[in-house]
Design a protein around this motif. Sequence first.
Motif, PDB file in Angstrom:
ATOM      1  N   ALA A  59       0.830  -1.210   0.000  1.00 33.87           N
ATOM      2  CA  ALA A  59       0.000   0.000   0.000  1.00 33.87           C
ATOM      3  C   ALA A  59       0.864   1.260   0.000  1.00 33.87           C
ATOM      4  O   ALA A  59       0.495   2.280  -0.588  1.00 33.87           O
TER       5      ALA A  59
ATOM      6  N   ALA B 291     -11.562 -11.019   2.151  1.00 29.40           N
ATOM      7  CA  ALA B 291     -12.257 -10.435   3.301  1.00 29.40           C
ATOM      8  C   ALA B 291     -13.045  -9.184   2.919  1.00 29.40           C
ATOM      9  O   ALA B 291     -13.655  -8.541   3.780  1.00 29.40           O
ATOM     10  N   GLY B 292     -13.039  -8.823   1.630  1.00 33.14           N
ATOM     11  CA  GLY B 292     -13.831  -7.694   1.172  1.00 33.14           C
ATOM     12  C   GLY B 292     -13.073  -6.389   1.032  1.00 33.14           C
ATOM     13  O   GLY B 292     -13.674  -5.352   0.736  1.00 33.14           O
ATOM     14  N   ILE B 293     -11.761  -6.411   1.226  1.00 35.96           N
ATOM     15  CA  ILE B 293     -10.962  -5.199   1.064  1.00 35.96           C
ATOM     16  C   ILE B 293     -10.615  -5.029  -0.415  1.00 35.96           C
ATOM     17  O   ILE B 293     -10.167  -5.969  -1.065  1.00 35.96           O
ATOM     18  N   ASP B 294     -10.809  -3.832  -0.941  1.00 37.72           N
ATOM     19  CA  ASP B 294     -10.603  -3.585  -2.369  1.00 37.72           C
ATOM     20  C   ASP B 294      -9.117  -3.379  -2.673  1.00 37.72           C
ATOM     21  O   ASP B 294      -8.681  -2.298  -3.077  1.00 37.72           O
ATOM     22  N   VAL B 295      -8.352  -4.437  -2.505  1.00 34.63           N
ATOM     23  CA  VAL B 295      -6.910  -4.379  -2.734  1.00 34.63           C
ATOM     24  C   VAL B 295      -6.607  -4.057  -4.196  1.00 34.63           C
ATOM     25  O   VAL B 295      -5.625  -3.375  -4.509  1.00 34.63           O
TER      26      VAL B 295
ATOM     27  N   ALA C  25      -6.856 -10.456   2.016  1.00 38.57           N
ATOM     28  CA  ALA C  25      -7.581  -9.194   2.216  1.00 38.57           C
ATOM     29  C   ALA C  25      -8.707  -9.052   1.212  1.00 38.57           C
ATOM     30  O   ALA C  25      -9.819  -8.604   1.547  1.00 38.57           O
ATOM     31  N   GLN C  26      -8.448  -9.444  -0.031  1.00 35.58           N
ATOM     32  CA  GLN C  26      -9.473  -9.372  -1.073  1.00 35.58           C
ATOM     33  C   GLN C  26     -10.646 -10.291  -0.733  1.00 35.58           C
ATOM     34  O   GLN C  26     -11.812  -9.907  -0.893  1.00 35.58           O
TER      35      GLN C  26
ATOM     36  N   ALA D  32      -2.553 -10.033   0.073  1.00 37.02           N
ATOM     37  CA  ALA D  32      -3.505  -9.341  -0.797  1.00 37.02           C
ATOM     38  C   ALA D  32      -4.700 -10.232  -1.110  1.00 37.02           C
ATOM     39  O   ALA D  32      -5.854  -9.771  -1.131  1.00 37.02           O
TER      40      ALA D  32
ATOM     41  N   TRP E 141      -1.167  -2.834  -6.911  1.00 36.54           N
ATOM     42  CA  TRP E 141      -1.856  -3.982  -7.501  1.00 36.54           C
ATOM     43  C   TRP E 141      -2.544  -3.646  -8.822  1.00 36.54           C
ATOM     44  O   TRP E 141      -3.207  -4.503  -9.407  1.00 36.54           O
TER      45      TRP E 141
ATOM     46  N   SER F   1      -7.670  -1.993  -6.113  1.00 28.80           N
ATOM     47  CA  SER F   1      -7.641  -0.564  -6.447  1.00 28.80           C
ATOM     48  C   SER F   1      -6.370   0.119  -5.950  1.00 28.80           C
ATOM     49  O   SER F   1      -6.107   1.266  -6.305  1.00 28.80           O
ATOM     50  N   TRP F   2      -5.578  -0.571  -5.119  1.00 27.70           N
ATOM     51  CA  TRP F   2      -4.331   0.013  -4.644  1.00 27.70           C
ATOM     52  C   TRP F   2      -3.377   0.149  -5.832  1.00 27.70           C
ATOM     53  O   TRP F   2      -3.305  -0.737  -6.689  1.00 27.70           O
TER      54      TRP F   2
END
Length: 405
Positions: free
Chosen positions: A169, A280-284, A277-278, A274, A290, A286-287
């Motif tokens: 990040a 788990a619903g985290i919008d990785v 996290a993805q 990553a 990535w 869009s970082w």
Amino acid sequence: MSDITATTLPRFLPDAKTDKAPFLVAAAALAAGFLLISGLVDLRQGSLFLIGAALGATLYHGSFGFTGGWRRMVVERRGRAMRAQMLMIAVAALAMMPLTAAGSIGSQPLVGALAPVGVSVLVGAALFGFGMQLGGGCGSGTLFTVGGGSARMLVTLVFFIVGALIGTAHLPFWLAQPSLPAISLGGELGLASGIAVTLVGLGLVALITVLIERRAHGDLEREPAPARPGWTWIWRGPWPLVGAGLLLALLNIATLLTAGHPWSITYGFGLWGAKIAQAAGIDVASWEFWTWPAQAQALNSSVLADTVSVMDFGLVLGAALAAAIAGKFAPKAAISLGSLVAAILGGLLMGYGARLSFGCNIGALFSGIATGSLHGWLWFAAAFVGSFVGVWARPVFGLDGLARR
């Protein structure tokens, strides 16, 4: 009647008995993993899985980690481990610098572990060096000790992954700081001169450890005699440091020829983080990190398609198999509070630092220097300084630190 006394006879370790259940599980997992990866991806990927297993077994039987060797240099003024590390890198460089300079072997492209030389490497490597003394292992050390059954190192690994994810990040910010582009010694100086400079640099590091050790002790520590009778040490261990280092060099060369890039470890950790996290619903996705083409492809593909990840999986299982054969697979769950905090902090710092500095002791130091990358030397210097500070900090967490004399 023989005049040989008990004191002149070699002292061997007690006969080891294979831990059967862990051995069967590890062996079955290796066989199944090879077949699964070869079937779902290809034989090349399956071969990298097995090379990873060989690396894990070698690391375990040789107890070949950078953390302990650097701490011994600082605390005890003994440099045997560091000299073995320099020899390992030198042997690898003799083959890997010409191979990467050629650019390909047949249809297989070959690239070195080159990275920019700047603030990101300086800060990241120092954080990594500090963290590895708290965590108790470097990138490779964390994996092979997890394979050997260490619960504490499993904690380190979990937070290593978290730290690596956070690092992805923040990496765009660090890349915006002052930096030179990736510099190849072979490319800048010519192949022969680049190899010569690399070997001289490694030799000087080894010489410095010799001078420090001789000044502190008057002599150099010798490689211990085999601890097991006959040739049983080959499969039971322990292996001599120099022998283990030479085998690691050969396996890194095999990695380069098979994967097209040298041995690396910590990229896989960031990818695993990553993907978790993805899920788990985290919008990785869009970082910024990535969204880069290679990273986006890795994030959207199976983890089994990632060469670094499959080698990491193989490494853990190879170390587990070696530990079981040696009769040393012994999971330990008891961890003091101070040690637990150190493992968490050390893992976070190593993961974050490795992402900022484009690798760990393997991907940046070993593979970087062996393929002629200047950033590998900067990583080495900064990480050693961080490691020195980490040795001083260990007693804060109830761990052994710098010896007071």
